[in-house]
Design an enzyme around this catalytic site. Structure first.
Site, PDB file in Angstrom:
ATOM      1  CG  ASN A  82      25.392   9.057 -59.488  1.00  0.00           C
ATOM      2  OD1 ASN A  82      25.492  10.010 -58.704  1.00  0.00           O
ATOM      3  ND2 ASN A  82      23.828   8.205 -58.271  1.00  0.00           N
ATOM      4  CE  LYS A 113      24.361   6.105 -56.027  1.00  0.00           C
ATOM      5  NZ  LYS A 113      23.548   4.762 -55.743  1.00  0.00           N
ATOM      6  CG  HIS A 130      20.098   8.987 -57.293  1.00  0.00           C
ATOM      7  ND1 HIS A 130      19.356   9.163 -56.463  1.00  0.00           N
ATOM      8  CD2 HIS A 130      20.423   8.203 -58.575  1.00  0.00           C
ATOM      9  CE1 HIS A 130      20.528   7.469 -55.945  1.00  0.00           C
ATOM     10  NE2 HIS A 130      21.067   7.574 -57.706  1.00  0.00           N
ATOM     11  CD  GLU A 134      19.975   5.060 -60.711  1.00  0.00           C
ATOM     12  OE1 GLU A 134      20.773   4.332 -61.002  1.00  0.00           O
ATOM     13  OE2 GLU A 134      19.405   6.147 -59.852  1.00  0.00           O
ATOM     14  N   GLY A 188      21.614   0.567 -55.123  1.00  0.00           N
ATOM     15  CA  GLY A 188      23.223   0.016 -54.340  1.00  0.00           C
ATOM     16  C   GLY A 188      23.001  -1.738 -53.255  1.00  0.00           C
ATOM     17  CB  SER A 202      23.145  -3.906 -58.624  1.00  0.00           C
ATOM     18  OG  SER A 202      22.423  -3.210 -57.046  1.00  0.00           O
TER      19      SER A 202
HETATM   20  P1  PGA Z   1      24.130   1.239 -58.278  1.00  0.00           P
HETATM   21  O1  PGA Z   1      23.790   2.622 -58.142  1.00  0.00           O
HETATM   22  O2  PGA Z   1      25.166   0.979 -59.437  1.00  0.00           O
HETATM   23  O3  PGA Z   1      25.350   1.498 -56.797  1.00  0.00           O
HETATM   24  O4  PGA Z   1      23.039   0.281 -57.337  1.00  0.00           O
HETATM   25  C1  PGA Z   1      23.036   2.880 -59.004  1.00  0.00           C
HETATM   26  C2  PGA Z   1      22.679   4.932 -59.155  1.00  0.00           C
HETATM   27  O5  PGA Z   1      21.891   4.454 -58.241  1.00  0.00           O
HETATM   28  O6  PGA Z   1      22.598   5.298 -59.804  1.00  0.00           O
END
Ligand code: PGA
Length: 242
Positions: free
Chosen positions: A10, A12, A89, A159, A165, A204
């Protein structure tokens, strides 16, 4: 029941054409892992042309077509070679006030075009601290189950918002616990397909925690944000699942 595991990127609002090219040229391992690349919509056509497979959009319009400036329809995504769309999301739920009612409309649009859904759910930090994870999961799952949208091809991405993040992934034990509850919820509602549905963990995920998380019997792979922005790093996560 053998479910094909998924490693879903992802990106983003990150990346650029050069990164698309790097990913398209990368020799992704064949293996038994379904690799999905969730990219900003504007790059999907190019990624498809460059042979990057399998593609996911990060969102879709709730409308079929018409006067909806800035929106992108399921038909358009399909036309440029997209297979999946990520919907719900937490960043879209928070930044754009997306709720289950809207997500059901998005899901219907995707379904009408034969596109597959990666439906994101997860409790907020406040809910986590108040021990209200189950409630949050139920609040996000019940409406889509009641709407009859969940099928064998549905992918659920659990999630926990506090893990996204932050560098603080859920423990393998906690993630498996929640995944098992989601599986039980599916068993109670769509029993005939509940063991086919892939439930991904996100928040993460990194090369150094992927293998440990993947041990969970109901953890069928990952939705990866930050660690999906470098081909070799994402590749290591794929490698942790083989
Ligand atoms: P991250 O994001 O791996 O950076 O924590 C996961 C997500 O939001 O899909």
């Amino acid at each position: 029941m053998m479910r094909t595991p998924i490693a879903a990127a992802n990106w983003k609002m990150n990346g650029n054409l050069a990164l698309i090219e790097t990913f398209a040229k990368h020799a992704w391992p064949q293996g038994n892992v379904e690799k999905i690349f969730g990219l900003p919509a504007i790059y999907l056509n190019k990624a498809h042309e460059m042979g990057l497979k399998i593609l996911a959009a990060e969102d879709v319009s709730a409308h079929e077509s018409g006067a909806h400036t800035g929106e992108i329809s399921a038909t358009m995504l399909k036309e440029v070679g997209v297979t999946y769309a990520i919907i719900g999301h937490s960043e879209r739920r928070t930044d754009h006030g997306e709720n289950e009612e809207l997500l059901i409309e998005k899901w219907k649009q995707l379904k009408s075009q034969g596109l597959k859904v990666i439906y994101c759910i997860g409790e907020s930090l406040q809910e986590y601290e108040a021990g209200k994870c189950d409630e949050a999961v139920l609040r996000q799952m019940k409406p889509v189950l009641d709407a009859g949208l969940v099928d064998a091809e549905t992918v659920i991405a659990y999630e926990p918002v506090w893990a996204i993040g932050t560098g603080k992934a859920a423990t393998a034990e906690y993630a498996q616990q929640v995944h098992a509850k989601i599986r039980a919820l599916l068993q109670g509602n769509v029993a005939d397909v509940s063991d086919k549905i892939r439930i991904l963990y996100g928040g993460s995920v990194k090369p150094d925690n992927a293998a440990e998380l993947f041990v969970g019997a109901d953890i069928d792979g990952f939705l990866v944000g930050g660690a999906s922005l470098q081909a070799d790093v994402f590749d290591k996560i794929v490698g942790a699942m083989v």
